[in-house]
Design an enzyme around this catalytic site. Structure first.
Site, PDB file in Angstrom:
ATOM      1  N   LYS A  38       1.273   3.937   5.392  1.00  0.00           N
ATOM      2  CA  LYS A  38       0.815   4.629   4.185  1.00  0.00           C
ATOM      3  C   LYS A  38      -0.653   4.339   3.962  1.00  0.00           C
ATOM      4  O   LYS A  38      -1.016   3.166   4.036  1.00  0.00           O
ATOM      5  CB  LYS A  38       1.652   4.118   3.014  1.00  0.00           C
ATOM      6  CG  LYS A  38       1.212   4.593   1.671  1.00  0.00           C
ATOM      7  CD  LYS A  38       2.094   3.969   0.628  1.00  0.00           C
ATOM      8  CE  LYS A  38       1.621   4.430  -0.733  1.00  0.00           C
ATOM      9  NZ  LYS A  38       2.232   3.691  -1.790  1.00  0.00           N
ATOM     10  N   TYR A  55       5.257  14.810  -1.148  1.00  0.00           N
ATOM     11  CA  TYR A  55       5.399  15.613  -2.362  1.00  0.00           C
ATOM     12  C   TYR A  55       5.610  17.083  -2.023  1.00  0.00           C
ATOM     13  O   TYR A  55       5.960  17.872  -2.890  1.00  0.00           O
ATOM     14  CB  TYR A  55       4.170  15.429  -3.267  1.00  0.00           C
ATOM     15  CG  TYR A  55       3.990  13.975  -3.652  1.00  0.00           C
ATOM     16  CD1 TYR A  55       4.732  13.432  -4.694  1.00  0.00           C
ATOM     17  CD2 TYR A  55       3.143  13.135  -2.929  1.00  0.00           C
ATOM     18  CE1 TYR A  55       4.614  12.091  -5.027  1.00  0.00           C
ATOM     19  CE2 TYR A  55       3.024  11.784  -3.256  1.00  0.00           C
ATOM     20  CZ  TYR A  55       3.760  11.277  -4.296  1.00  0.00           C
ATOM     21  OH  TYR A  55       3.659   9.946  -4.618  1.00  0.00           O
ATOM     22  N   LYS A  93       0.544  -0.816   4.589  1.00  0.00           N
ATOM     23  CA  LYS A  93       0.076  -0.097   3.408  1.00  0.00           C
ATOM     24  C   LYS A  93      -1.380  -0.478   3.194  1.00  0.00           C
ATOM     25  O   LYS A  93      -1.705  -1.643   2.966  1.00  0.00           O
ATOM     26  CB  LYS A  93       0.909  -0.475   2.191  1.00  0.00           C
ATOM     27  CG  LYS A  93       0.399   0.194   0.924  1.00  0.00           C
ATOM     28  CD  LYS A  93       1.358   0.021  -0.227  1.00  0.00           C
ATOM     29  CE  LYS A  93       0.801   0.655  -1.477  1.00  0.00           C
ATOM     30  NZ  LYS A  93       1.701   0.457  -2.622  1.00  0.00           N
ATOM     31  N   ARG A 129      -1.625   6.976  -9.313  1.00  0.00           N
ATOM     32  CA  ARG A 129      -1.927   6.038 -10.403  1.00  0.00           C
ATOM     33  C   ARG A 129      -2.141   6.791 -11.710  1.00  0.00           C
ATOM     34  O   ARG A 129      -1.814   6.281 -12.784  1.00  0.00           O
ATOM     35  CB  ARG A 129      -3.122   5.160 -10.037  1.00  0.00           C
ATOM     36  CG  ARG A 129      -2.796   4.230  -8.878  1.00  0.00           C
ATOM     37  CD  ARG A 129      -3.992   3.379  -8.441  1.00  0.00           C
ATOM     38  NE  ARG A 129      -3.694   2.669  -7.192  1.00  0.00           N
ATOM     39  CZ  ARG A 129      -4.601   1.976  -6.498  1.00  0.00           C
ATOM     40  NH1 ARG A 129      -5.851   1.900  -6.931  1.00  0.00           N
ATOM     41  NH2 ARG A 129      -4.252   1.367  -5.377  1.00  0.00           N
ATOM     42  N   GLU A 162       2.037  -7.031  10.948  1.00  0.00           N
ATOM     43  CA  GLU A 162       2.896  -6.798   9.779  1.00  0.00           C
ATOM     44  C   GLU A 162       4.247  -6.226  10.211  1.00  0.00           C
ATOM     45  O   GLU A 162       5.288  -6.580   9.661  1.00  0.00           O
ATOM     46  CB  GLU A 162       2.218  -5.829   8.797  1.00  0.00           C
ATOM     47  CG  GLU A 162       1.001  -6.392   8.061  1.00  0.00           C
ATOM     48  CD  GLU A 162       1.382  -7.315   6.901  1.00  0.00           C
ATOM     49  OE1 GLU A 162       2.578  -7.586   6.695  1.00  0.00           O
ATOM     50  OE2 GLU A 162       0.453  -7.766   6.202  1.00  0.00           O
ATOM     51  N   LYS A 164      -6.986  -3.818  -5.033  1.00  0.00           N
ATOM     52  CA  LYS A 164      -5.782  -4.339  -4.383  1.00  0.00           C
ATOM     53  C   LYS A 164      -6.068  -4.872  -2.976  1.00  0.00           C
ATOM     54  O   LYS A 164      -5.149  -5.020  -2.167  1.00  0.00           O
ATOM     55  CB  LYS A 164      -4.697  -3.245  -4.355  1.00  0.00           C
ATOM     56  CG  LYS A 164      -4.268  -2.785  -5.760  1.00  0.00           C
ATOM     57  CD  LYS A 164      -2.988  -1.935  -5.728  1.00  0.00           C
ATOM     58  CE  LYS A 164      -2.500  -1.602  -7.137  1.00  0.00           C
ATOM     59  NZ  LYS A 164      -1.197  -0.901  -7.136  1.00  0.00           N
ATOM     60  N   SER A 173      -0.202  10.895  -2.542  1.00  0.00           N
ATOM     61  CA  SER A 173      -0.618  11.804  -3.614  1.00  0.00           C
ATOM     62  C   SER A 173      -1.977  12.461  -3.353  1.00  0.00           C
ATOM     63  O   SER A 173      -2.152  13.652  -3.594  1.00  0.00           O
ATOM     64  CB  SER A 173      -0.641  11.043  -4.942  1.00  0.00           C
ATOM     65  OG  SER A 173      -1.502   9.918  -4.864  1.00  0.00           O
TER      66      SER A 173
HETATM   67  C1  PBG Z   1       2.358   0.879  -5.763  1.00  0.00           C
HETATM   68  C2  PBG Z   1       2.481   2.197  -5.096  1.00  0.00           C
HETATM   69  C3  PBG Z   1       1.418   3.085  -4.925  1.00  0.00           C
HETATM   70  C4  PBG Z   1       1.928   4.218  -4.294  1.00  0.00           C
HETATM   71  C5  PBG Z   1       3.293   4.000  -4.086  1.00  0.00           C
HETATM   72  N1  PBG Z   1       3.617   2.726  -4.577  1.00  0.00           N
HETATM   73  C6  PBG Z   1       0.012   3.020  -5.365  1.00  0.00           C
HETATM   74  C7  PBG Z   1      -0.744   1.779  -5.270  1.00  0.00           C
HETATM   75  O1  PBG Z   1      -0.536   0.937  -4.389  1.00  0.00           O
HETATM   76  O2  PBG Z   1      -1.609   1.610  -6.116  1.00  0.00           O
HETATM   77  C8  PBG Z   1       1.092   5.404  -3.948  1.00  0.00           C
HETATM   78  C9  PBG Z   1       1.779   6.643  -3.575  1.00  0.00           C
HETATM   79  C10 PBG Z   1       0.936   7.856  -3.604  1.00  0.00           C
HETATM   80  O3  PBG Z   1      -0.311   7.807  -3.755  1.00  0.00           O
HETATM   81  O4  PBG Z   1       1.515   8.930  -3.475  1.00  0.00           O
HETATM   82  N2  PBG Z   1       3.332  -0.054  -5.600  1.00  0.00           N
END
Ligand code: PBG
Length: 325
Positions: free
Chosen positions: A248, A313, A195, A205, A233, A217, A274
């Site tokens: 991701k 989505y 991720k 968010r 990982e 982050k 997203s």
């Molecule tokens: C956080 C989390 C995030 C997403 C899924 N779980 C965002 C982040 O790490 O800030 C993002 C998913 C998306 O953008 O569709 N635990």
């Protein structure tokens, strides 16, 4: 000319015959945002077509998704600010919004695979996935019990698969141990393995109001420049007992999907996040792209790269198009 590759593209029938990859509703997972209340459907402005839904509407949505052949959903809670604190204490409330939603889906559409999110951010007043100390550092080992308690609470509510999206070190093994101790040996783990610290999460968010209150982050999510680190990982997550691993975001990281698909001994998922959704929607609403075609082409790209499962989505509409076909 001996070689004429165009022969195999001559008409639709031969193209179907030689097609190497297939996009099926079977492989799609629909992310859903749940909000408190009754009969509430609140649009996400940066994700046209996507709504935050109250539990009763989530139930209906799941029944329709199941009908369309989508057999899994990934749930994310959007809580009121007043319910958030430093320790994400609401995340283990057996009667909380999230647990209630899991229980009601499993009651109404029992076969639907419910994938729950394990991370502190939707519940944290700091908006981080881990526990934050006074100096702003993310405390890895102190976060693990919080994540494990959250996972056990979700499994107790009926989650089929818990999906740690937090990127703390050692969390897959830690969660596996606690799930087993609590008797949830059949609850699977989908690890967010690679991720990345990505700006493509912006609309998500917005949807959850979960952006970090301070800092970013980058001390836990991966650097977008790296791929070898993703292999490391993946090895760790598999050794710790992950049943599936995930990459991701999706579209800017297809090389990572390919790299993990080549070494993985468990199914590989990809999260078409997203911001990727928002881009195609925005271009289509300007009349610049043919929405259906670019969505199908994008998701086929994930299959070609080696993904087994796709969180997207677009899942619901893709299932509708595939059905109509
Ligand atoms: C956080 C989390 C995030 C997403 C899924 N779980 C965002 C982040 O790490 O800030 C993002 C998913 C998306 O953008 O569709 N635990």
């Amino acid at each position: 000319m001996i070689h004429r590759p165009r022969r195999n593209r001559n008409n639709a029938a031969i193209r179907r015959l030689v097609r190497e990859n297939h996009l099926l509703a079977d492989d799609l997972i629909m992310p859903l945002f749940v909000i408190p209340g009754e009969n509430r459907r609140v649009a996400v402005p940066s994700m046209p077509g996507i709504h935050r839904l109250s539990v009763d509407l989530i139930e209906k949505e799941c029944a329709q998704l199941w009908e369309l052949g989508v057999s899994a959903v990934a749930l994310f809670p959007a809580l009121d600010g007043a319910q958030k604190d430093r320790h994400a204490s609401e995340s283990v409330n057996p009667d909380g919004l999230y647990q209630t939603c899991i229980r009601r889906i499993k009651k109404n559409v029992p076969e639907m695979i419910v994938i729950s999110d394990v991370a502190m951010d939707p519940y944290s007043s700091d908006g981080h996935d881990g526990l934050v100390d006074d100096s702003g550092r993310i405390l890895n080992d102190e976060t693990l019990p919080i994540l494990a308690d959250m996972a056990v609470s979700q499994a107790a509510a009926g989650a089929d698969i818990v999906a740690p999206s937090d990127m703390m070190d050692g969390r897959v093994g830690y969660i596996r141990g606690k799930l087993d101790e609590a008797g949830f040996t059949d609850c699977g783990i989908l690890a967010y393995t690679a991720k990345y610290a990505s700006a493509f999460y912006g609309p998500f968010r917005d949807a959850l109001d979960s952006a970090p209150r301070a800092g970013d982050k980058k001390t836990y999510q991966m650097d977008s420049a790296n791929v070898r680190e993703a292999l490391r990982e993946a090895e760790l997550d598999m050794a710790e007992g992950a049943d599936m691993i995930m990459v991701k975001p999706g579209l800017p990281y297809l090389d990572v999907v390919r790299a993990l698909a080549e070494i993985s001994t468990v199914p590989v998922a990809v999260y078409n996040v997203s911001g990727e959704y928002a881009m195609l929607r925005a271009a289509a609403s300007n009349g610049w792209l043919d929405y259906e075609k670019v969505v199908l082409e994008s998701l086929m790209g994930f299959k070609r790269a080696g993904a087994d499962l796709i969180l997207s989505y677009h899942a619901r509409e893709v299932a509708e198009w595939l059905r109509a076909d």
